[in-house]
Design a protein around this motif. Structure first.
Motif: not given
Length: 250
Positions: A35-39, A192-195, A207-209, A221-228
């Protein structure tokens, strides 16, 4: 070590509107089953990225593939839920007929939907809590009901990859929770979800990515590693002192 196959990717994707760059050489990869979040901030090109990949906007450079193939070859495996603001809500159709439209891709131009297709549409409306509005004109729906109706149309199509453009924008808490439950069910099925999402505080709830975008990829990339906070600050061009803003991300 075998890497996870990609549900979709863009390579060197650039888009220009009226001589203004909207996307710059974007390389975007979505692992199958994620589940890919575009932010990113307003004007970052989030919706444009989806539209360019799906051929709704013509890119200046680059291309996209889906399951390793051009979009036209796997169109039936890809579903798209547009922004509510881009839909003509005065179009004279009911909620059930809107959901049935999700079967058009497999029926083609000659066959007309019948009882089986309407049954699938009703099942999708039940999944999104919209079965009681089946005969309602779409223009009579609230914002949250409209989004759930369009989600039902995507569910009827039964794709392997869903693109959703700001599905939670301007909707009530009940509709948001109903849609999140559907997303969790789809993810559990391996879809697969792109949101595209704008509410920082809830990104990691489902979102896990994550991809942080501001005309170019800031991080993905993976959420916790990327969403800093450092990546968020870079994407939103926030100053070091913008702690109130960054606190929204947790």
């Amino acid at each position: 070590m075998t890497s996870t196959p990609l549900a979709c990717e863009s390579q060197d994707l650039s888009v220009v509107y009226r001589d203004e760059p909207v996307l710059r050489h974007v390389n975007f990869r979505v692992p199958t089953g994620s589940v890919m979040g575009i932010v990113g901030p307003n004007g970052a090109g989030k919706s444009t990225l989806i539209k360019a990949m799906l051929g709704l906007v013509k890119p200046l450079t680059g291309h996209a593939t889906f399951f390793g193939q051009p979009f036209g070859d796997v169109r039936k495996r890809v579903g798209y839920m547009p922004q509510s603001a881009s839909v003509d809500w005065d179009f004279p159709t009911t909620v059930i007929d809107l959901a049935v439209m999700g079967t058009y891709g497999e029926l083609g131009w000659i066959r007309r939907p019948g009882k089986a297709e309407r049954a699938r549409a009703m099942a999708a409306l039940e999944m999104t809590g919209m079965q009681d509005f089946a005969s309602r004109q779409i223009g009579e729906l609230s914002g949250g009901q409209r989004q759930r109706a369009f989600l039902a149309r995507a569910l009827v199509q039964a794709p392997d990859l869903y693109f959703m453009d700001e599905p939670f924008q301007g909707i009530d808490a009940k509709s948001q929770q109903a849609m999140i439950e559907v997303l969790k069910d789809l993810s559990a099925q391996g879809k697969t979800i792109v949101i595209v999402h704008h509410h920082l505080a809830s990104v990691l709830d489902f979102c896990d990515h994550v991809t942080l975008l501001n005309k170019r990829i800031i991080a993905s990339g993976p959420g916790p590693e990327t969403f800093t906070k450092d990546n968020i600050r870079m994407a939103y061009e926030a100053s070091d002192g913008a702690e109130a803003f960054l606190a929204e991300a947790g």
